[in-house]
Design a protein around this motif. Sequence first.
Motif, PDB file in Angstrom:
ATOM      1  N   THR A   1    -111.162 -29.646 -14.902  1.00  0.00           N
ATOM      2  CA  THR A   1    -110.499 -30.879 -14.489  1.00  0.00           C
ATOM      3  C   THR A   1    -110.942 -32.070 -15.319  1.00  0.00           C
ATOM      4  O   THR A   1    -110.380 -33.139 -15.210  1.00  0.00           O
ATOM      5  N   ILE A   2    -111.976 -31.906 -16.174  1.00  0.00           N
ATOM      6  CA  ILE A   2    -112.486 -33.008 -16.969  1.00  0.00           C
ATOM      7  C   ILE A   2    -111.913 -32.930 -18.378  1.00  0.00           C
ATOM      8  O   ILE A   2    -112.047 -31.925 -19.063  1.00  0.00           O
ATOM      9  N   ASP A   3    -111.272 -33.993 -18.810  1.00  0.00           N
ATOM     10  CA  ASP A   3    -110.729 -34.081 -20.162  1.00  0.00           C
ATOM     11  C   ASP A   3    -111.450 -35.210 -20.876  1.00  0.00           C
ATOM     12  O   ASP A   3    -111.155 -36.384 -20.665  1.00  0.00           O
ATOM     13  N   LYS A   4    -112.412 -34.882 -21.725  1.00  0.00           N
ATOM     14  CA  LYS A   4    -113.223 -35.901 -22.384  1.00  0.00           C
ATOM     15  C   LYS A   4    -112.453 -36.649 -23.461  1.00  0.00           C
ATOM     16  O   LYS A   4    -112.969 -37.604 -24.038  1.00  0.00           O
ATOM     17  N   ASN A   5    -111.237 -36.231 -23.765  1.00  0.00           N
ATOM     18  CA  ASN A   5    -110.419 -36.949 -24.726  1.00  0.00           C
ATOM     19  C   ASN A   5    -109.690 -38.122 -24.094  1.00  0.00           C
ATOM     20  O   ASN A   5    -109.103 -38.944 -24.790  1.00  0.00           O
ATOM     21  N   LYS A   6    -109.720 -38.196 -22.762  1.00  0.00           N
ATOM     22  CA  LYS A   6    -109.078 -39.296 -22.053  1.00  0.00           C
ATOM     23  C   LYS A   6    -110.133 -40.301 -21.598  1.00  0.00           C
ATOM     24  O   LYS A   6    -111.235 -39.914 -21.232  1.00  0.00           O
ATOM     25  N   PRO A   7    -109.786 -41.612 -21.612  1.00  0.00           N
ATOM     26  CA  PRO A   7    -110.739 -42.602 -21.122  1.00  0.00           C
ATOM     27  C   PRO A   7    -111.028 -42.379 -19.640  1.00  0.00           C
ATOM     28  O   PRO A   7    -110.141 -42.019 -18.865  1.00  0.00           O
ATOM     29  N   SER A   8    -112.276 -42.552 -19.266  1.00  0.00           N
ATOM     30  CA  SER A   8    -112.670 -42.495 -17.861  1.00  0.00           C
ATOM     31  C   SER A   8    -113.072 -43.898 -17.443  1.00  0.00           C
ATOM     32  O   SER A   8    -113.882 -44.545 -18.118  1.00  0.00           O
TER      33      SER A   8
ATOM     34  N   TYR B   1    -113.692 -50.647 -16.127  1.00  0.00           N
ATOM     35  CA  TYR B   1    -114.642 -50.581 -17.236  1.00  0.00           C
ATOM     36  C   TYR B   1    -114.697 -49.141 -17.738  1.00  0.00           C
ATOM     37  O   TYR B   1    -114.971 -48.225 -16.963  1.00  0.00           O
ATOM     38  N   GLN B   2    -114.444 -48.941 -19.022  1.00  0.00           N
ATOM     39  CA  GLN B   2    -114.541 -47.598 -19.586  1.00  0.00           C
ATOM     40  C   GLN B   2    -115.994 -47.136 -19.577  1.00  0.00           C
ATOM     41  O   GLN B   2    -116.904 -47.885 -19.958  1.00  0.00           O
ATOM     42  N   LEU B   3    -116.217 -45.900 -19.180  1.00  0.00           N
ATOM     43  CA  LEU B   3    -117.570 -45.371 -19.145  1.00  0.00           C
ATOM     44  C   LEU B   3    -118.209 -45.335 -20.531  1.00  0.00           C
ATOM     45  O   LEU B   3    -119.439 -45.395 -20.653  1.00  0.00           O
ATOM     46  N   GLY B   4    -117.389 -45.305 -21.561  1.00  0.00           N
ATOM     47  CA  GLY B   4    -117.916 -45.237 -22.920  1.00  0.00           C
ATOM     48  C   GLY B   4    -118.697 -46.465 -23.356  1.00  0.00           C
ATOM     49  O   GLY B   4    -119.429 -46.403 -24.362  1.00  0.00           O
ATOM     50  N   ILE B   5    -118.585 -47.574 -22.636  1.00  0.00           N
ATOM     51  CA  ILE B   5    -119.317 -48.781 -23.032  1.00  0.00           C
ATOM     52  C   ILE B   5    -120.727 -48.807 -22.447  1.00  0.00           C
ATOM     53  O   ILE B   5    -121.483 -49.743 -22.704  1.00  0.00           O
ATOM     54  N   GLU B   6    -121.088 -47.782 -21.686  1.00  0.00           N
ATOM     55  CA  GLU B   6    -122.389 -47.791 -21.002  1.00  0.00           C
ATOM     56  C   GLU B   6    -123.573 -48.036 -21.938  1.00  0.00           C
ATOM     57  O   GLU B   6    -124.446 -48.865 -21.628  1.00  0.00           O
ATOM     58  N   PRO B   7    -123.669 -47.377 -23.101  1.00  0.00           N
ATOM     59  CA  PRO B   7    -124.814 -47.650 -23.982  1.00  0.00           C
ATOM     60  C   PRO B   7    -124.878 -49.111 -24.430  1.00  0.00           C
ATOM     61  O   PRO B   7    -125.968 -49.699 -24.535  1.00  0.00           O
ATOM     62  N   ASP B   8    -123.718 -49.707 -24.711  1.00  0.00           N
ATOM     63  CA  ASP B   8    -123.689 -51.109 -25.121  1.00  0.00           C
ATOM     64  C   ASP B   8    -124.121 -52.026 -23.982  1.00  0.00           C
ATOM     65  O   ASP B   8    -124.831 -53.015 -24.207  1.00  0.00           O
ATOM     66  N   LEU B   9    -123.676 -51.716 -22.773  1.00  0.00           N
ATOM     67  CA  LEU B   9    -124.057 -52.526 -21.624  1.00  0.00           C
ATOM     68  C   LEU B   9    -125.553 -52.413 -21.358  1.00  0.00           C
ATOM     69  O   LEU B   9    -126.229 -53.415 -21.088  1.00  0.00           O
ATOM     70  N   LYS B  10    -126.086 -51.216 -21.454  1.00  0.00           N
ATOM     71  CA  LYS B  10    -127.520 -51.016 -21.245  1.00  0.00           C
ATOM     72  C   LYS B  10    -128.325 -51.813 -22.265  1.00  0.00           C
ATOM     73  O   LYS B  10    -129.310 -52.482 -21.920  1.00  0.00           O
ATOM     74  N   ALA B  11    -127.914 -51.762 -23.528  1.00  0.00           N
ATOM     75  CA  ALA B  11    -128.620 -52.502 -24.575  1.00  0.00           C
ATOM     76  C   ALA B  11    -128.548 -54.008 -24.328  1.00  0.00           C
ATOM     77  O   ALA B  11    -129.525 -54.734 -24.566  1.00  0.00           O
ATOM     78  N   TYR B  12    -127.417 -54.472 -23.849  1.00  0.00           N
ATOM     79  CA  TYR B  12    -127.234 -55.902 -23.544  1.00  0.00           C
ATOM     80  C   TYR B  12    -128.200 -56.340 -22.445  1.00  0.00           C
ATOM     81  O   TYR B  12    -128.880 -57.361 -22.559  1.00  0.00           O
ATOM     82  N   ILE B  13    -128.285 -55.549 -21.379  1.00  0.00           N
ATOM     83  CA  ILE B  13    -129.193 -55.871 -20.282  1.00  0.00           C
ATOM     84  C   ILE B  13    -130.647 -55.764 -20.733  1.00  0.00           C
ATOM     85  O   ILE B  13    -131.478 -56.627 -20.426  1.00  0.00           O
ATOM     86  N   ASP B  14    -130.954 -54.722 -21.494  1.00  0.00           N
ATOM     87  CA  ASP B  14    -132.330 -54.519 -21.960  1.00  0.00           C
ATOM     88  C   ASP B  14    -132.788 -55.660 -22.859  1.00  0.00           C
ATOM     89  O   ASP B  14    -134.000 -55.935 -22.952  1.00  0.00           O
ATOM     90  N   SER B  15    -131.854 -56.337 -23.505  1.00  0.00           N
ATOM     91  CA  SER B  15    -132.215 -57.464 -24.366  1.00  0.00           C
ATOM     92  C   SER B  15    -132.459 -58.745 -23.574  1.00  0.00           C
ATOM     93  O   SER B  15    -132.766 -59.787 -24.157  1.00  0.00           O
ATOM     94  N   GLY B  16    -132.307 -58.655 -22.251  1.00  0.00           N
ATOM     95  CA  GLY B  16    -132.560 -59.813 -21.397  1.00  0.00           C
ATOM     96  C   GLY B  16    -131.327 -60.608 -21.027  1.00  0.00           C
ATOM     97  O   GLY B  16    -131.428 -61.661 -20.379  1.00  0.00           O
ATOM     98  N   GLN B  17    -130.155 -60.123 -21.396  1.00  0.00           N
ATOM     99  CA  GLN B  17    -128.916 -60.841 -21.109  1.00  0.00           C
ATOM    100  C   GLN B  17    -128.422 -60.521 -19.699  1.00  0.00           C
ATOM    101  O   GLN B  17    -128.535 -59.390 -19.232  1.00  0.00           O
ATOM    102  N   ARG B  18    -127.812 -61.521 -19.059  1.00  0.00           N
ATOM    103  CA  ARG B  18    -127.274 -61.344 -17.717  1.00  0.00           C
ATOM    104  C   ARG B  18    -125.819 -61.765 -17.596  1.00  0.00           C
ATOM    105  O   ARG B  18    -125.117 -61.312 -16.706  1.00  0.00           O
ATOM    106  N   ARG B  19    -125.387 -62.662 -18.460  1.00  0.00           N
ATOM    107  CA  ARG B  19    -124.061 -63.273 -18.300  1.00  0.00           C
ATOM    108  C   ARG B  19    -122.953 -62.266 -18.585  1.00  0.00           C
ATOM    109  O   ARG B  19    -122.975 -61.551 -19.579  1.00  0.00           O
ATOM    110  N   VAL B  20    -121.975 -62.248 -17.682  1.00  0.00           N
ATOM    111  CA  VAL B  20    -120.894 -61.273 -17.771  1.00  0.00           C
ATOM    112  C   VAL B  20    -119.918 -61.606 -18.895  1.00  0.00           C
ATOM    113  O   VAL B  20    -119.548 -60.741 -19.693  1.00  0.00           O
ATOM    114  N   MET B  21    -119.490 -62.862 -18.965  1.00  0.00           N
ATOM    115  CA  MET B  21    -118.397 -63.222 -19.872  1.00  0.00           C
ATOM    116  C   MET B  21    -118.715 -62.965 -21.352  1.00  0.00           C
ATOM    117  O   MET B  21    -117.860 -62.429 -22.071  1.00  0.00           O
TER     118      MET B  21
END
Length: 240
Positions: free
Chosen positions: A127-134, A182-202
């Motif tokens: 049931t999982i198609d990794k070629n499609k955005p999640s 939010y596409q799950l594929g952005i998770e590494p970028d979001l983690k790096a953003y938070i780890d750098s001390g950033q909080r602002r969403v926009m």
Amino acid sequence: MTTILNRVDGLAGIVILAGGASKRMGTPKAELILRTGERLLDYHVRHALELNVADTHLPIMIADNGRGFDIDADLMRNRPHSAVFHISDYTANESDEQIDTAGALAAIEAAMQTLTNINDSAAGSATIDKNKPSWLMVISCDSLIPATDLWHELQRASAQAADKRIICLTDHSHLYPLLGLYQLGIEPDLKAYIDSGQRRVMPFIKPMVQSVPFAKSWQHLTNFNTPEDFEQACTALNNL
């Protein structure tokens, strides 16, 4: 059956943001009571469960920043297999206090990590198609827009904006990034953003967001921060 399942095609899970301090409201928004007597958090869970059709078992996560808001047991009584559970906010430093996190982004990151782990565990499933955005659907507790209606609006835009990785509502003057996909594929970028001390969403979402204008009838259903705002939102909901 195919038509029902296609309603949530691409939707990996839902996170309900219920961890805000709500200082101007005077009480946690998740605990606000609608005119029907229903608590706001239960309202959002109930509508999210309506998307949990057939055998999809769509994960519905409650991100309440450790406040421990419970869910009305009656909601789950006829849905024993539905996955509704609490998650802890992501913290860049394990020694950080739970209450002092990166705000909404910490909850979104935690939800993405949870869904990624679930998908990895089910990697062998047909049931999982990794070629499609999640997509992760984010719903904040300063809104009365039902999850079903929110998904309907955002899903259409996600199909048309293949180059965008975040889809959220707008009223032509303000973006509502906490009512979005939010596409799950952005998770590494979001983690790096938070780890750098950033909080602002926009600043994080701006390079990758597609906005979706919503109907004027939704204008007063969102962004309530005071008891007066909430009363106006309840009136707008009754008038729909």
